[in-house]
Structure formats: structure tokens, C-alpha cells
Design an enzyme around this catalytic site. Sequence first.
Site, PDB file in Angstrom:
ATOM      1  N   ILE A  15       0.771  -1.044  -0.127  1.00 39.44           N
ATOM      2  CA  ILE A  15      -0.016   0.000   0.114  1.00 39.44           C
ATOM      3  C   ILE A  15       0.855   1.231  -0.090  1.00 39.44           C
ATOM      4  CG2 ILE A  15      -1.731   1.282   1.223  1.00 39.44           C
ATOM      5  CD1 ILE A  15      -2.805  -1.350   0.184  1.00 39.44           C
ATOM      6  N   PHE A  16       1.885   1.315   0.674  1.00 34.15           N
ATOM      7  CA  PHE A  16       2.657   2.263   1.083  1.00 34.15           C
ATOM      8  C   PHE A  16       4.104   1.927   1.517  1.00 34.15           C
ATOM      9  CE2 PHE A  16       4.610   5.639   4.074  1.00 34.15           C
ATOM     10  CZ  PHE A  16       4.629   6.641   3.169  1.00 34.15           C
ATOM     11  N   ARG A  65       5.465  14.317  19.390  1.00 38.89           N
ATOM     12  CA  ARG A  65       5.019  13.082  18.791  1.00 38.89           C
ATOM     13  C   ARG A  65       3.724  13.391  18.344  1.00 38.89           C
ATOM     14  NH1 ARG A  65       9.184  10.056  17.884  1.00 38.89           N
ATOM     15  NH2 ARG A  65      10.218   9.199  19.903  1.00 38.89           N
ATOM     16  N   GLU A  97      20.768  12.575  20.093  1.00 41.84           N
ATOM     17  CA  GLU A  97      19.615  13.155  20.823  1.00 41.84           C
ATOM     18  C   GLU A  97      20.044  13.938  22.258  1.00 41.84           C
ATOM     19  OE1 GLU A  97      16.606  10.487  21.336  1.00 41.84           O
ATOM     20  OE2 GLU A  97      16.195  10.186  19.169  1.00 41.84           O
ATOM     21  N   SER A 114       4.348  -3.626  19.138  1.00 42.25           N
ATOM     22  CA  SER A 114       2.852  -3.702  18.695  1.00 42.25           C
ATOM     23  C   SER A 114       2.671  -4.823  17.780  1.00 42.25           C
ATOM     24  CB  SER A 114       2.261  -2.350  18.076  1.00 42.25           C
ATOM     25  OG  SER A 114       2.644  -1.185  18.676  1.00 42.25           O
ATOM     26  N   GLU A 120       7.827  -4.270  14.191  1.00 39.09           N
ATOM     27  CA  GLU A 120       9.005  -3.532  14.923  1.00 39.09           C
ATOM     28  C   GLU A 120       9.588  -4.456  16.202  1.00 39.09           C
ATOM     29  OE1 GLU A 120      10.262   0.940  16.750  1.00 39.09           O
ATOM     30  OE2 GLU A 120       8.178   0.008  16.810  1.00 39.09           O
ATOM     31  N   GLU A 141      17.401  16.430  11.071  1.00 35.50           N
ATOM     32  CA  GLU A 141      16.812  17.717  10.644  1.00 35.50           C
ATOM     33  C   GLU A 141      15.461  18.169  11.171  1.00 35.50           C
ATOM     34  OE1 GLU A 141      15.806  17.420   5.926  1.00 35.50           O
ATOM     35  OE2 GLU A 141      17.928  18.328   6.243  1.00 35.50           O
ATOM     36  N   GLU A 143      14.355  16.626  13.943  1.00 38.37           N
ATOM     37  CA  GLU A 143      14.141  16.438  15.292  1.00 38.37           C
ATOM     38  C   GLU A 143      14.572  17.470  16.059  1.00 38.37           C
ATOM     39  OE1 GLU A 143      15.292  12.006  17.088  1.00 38.37           O
ATOM     40  OE2 GLU A 143      17.055  13.053  16.167  1.00 38.37           O
TER      41      GLU A 143
END
Length: 182
Positions: A15-16, A65, A97, A114, A120, A141, A143
Site C-alpha cells: 500500500i505504501f 509526537r 539526541e 505492537s 517492529e 534535521e 528532530e
Amino acid sequence: MMKKFEEKTIHTEQIFNGKVVNLQVDEVRLPNGKTSKRELIKHPGAVAVIPITKDNKIVFVEQYRKPLEKSLIEIPAGKLEPGEKPEKTALRELEEETGYRSNQLDFVSSFYTSPGFADELMYIFITKEIEKVKDPLSPDEDEFVEIIELTLDEAIEYVQQQRIHDAKTNYAILYLEMLERM
């Protein structure tokens, strides 16, 4: 012969394909012989680091988020790059970070974030050997983060107030609580 509960893929429709995730719909044959559809997110995996300072504070990042339309306070984390070892990603993300660097990482655990719809796999590491870097690696860039250092008791309070409200960070705090009791 199918394994117990196995769902055999009959057809996959892409789909993507994105920068972070890919979405596909699989038609599957169920153990009872019927068919069904499964919407799946494919993710390259991620890492998270529990960084502890010399004065025993946990280093967190606060960042916005978009799916939640709010900021969260989290342990540093990031996506695995293709072919990259989780340890290398963890060290890179820590520096990008937080501006901290480490030469010592210990593996804590890994878990699926999940499993009902995504593949993941998140790896969690801990380091108590961090030092501030003069010229750290630049964050991505897109973040924007703020560093927050908390004691374990303060972090537990943040969890109770739902100021810390994501699974990997809650897991990290539970892990540190368990270590403290040992």
C-alpha cells in the site's frame, strides 16, 4: 502442514513504502481454512538507551509526537538503519539526541512494540559510562528535543502523572526499579 495458529499468506498488496514504515495488506488462510485480511506495518527495528549519569540521573529527551499531538518524555531511541547493528544505532542515537557519548553498552532486552499489526523489534541497552561531548553528532534535521535528567524516584513520579507515557520508557523505569531492589 500448518503450525498451530499459523496464518498462511495467500497474497500481499503493498500500500505504501515510506521513510520509516511500509504498509501492506495480506490475504491469509486461517487455521480453520477460511481467509481473512491483515493490515501490516513493516519496520526495520529500533533501539533505545537507558543513559545514567555519574550522579545517578537518567537522561531523557522530550519531543513532540505527531500521532499523539503532544510531547512525550522518553529515553533516547531511534530507528535501525539497513545493515546497522543495534549497538551502533544505540550509540549514534544517544549522541545525536542527548550530546552524550558512551564506550560501554549493556544489552537489557528486546521486545515487539505492537505485534498485533507491526513487526517492529526494539532493542534496549543501558549505559552508566556517559560523558558530555563537545561537538556531538547533529540530530536529524526534523528532530527537536530537550534534555531532561531525572532521578529514578522523579521518573517514577512522572510515570504516575503520565508525563512519561510510552512503553519503552516505562519498561526502562521498571527495569531500573528492579535493579535497585536487587
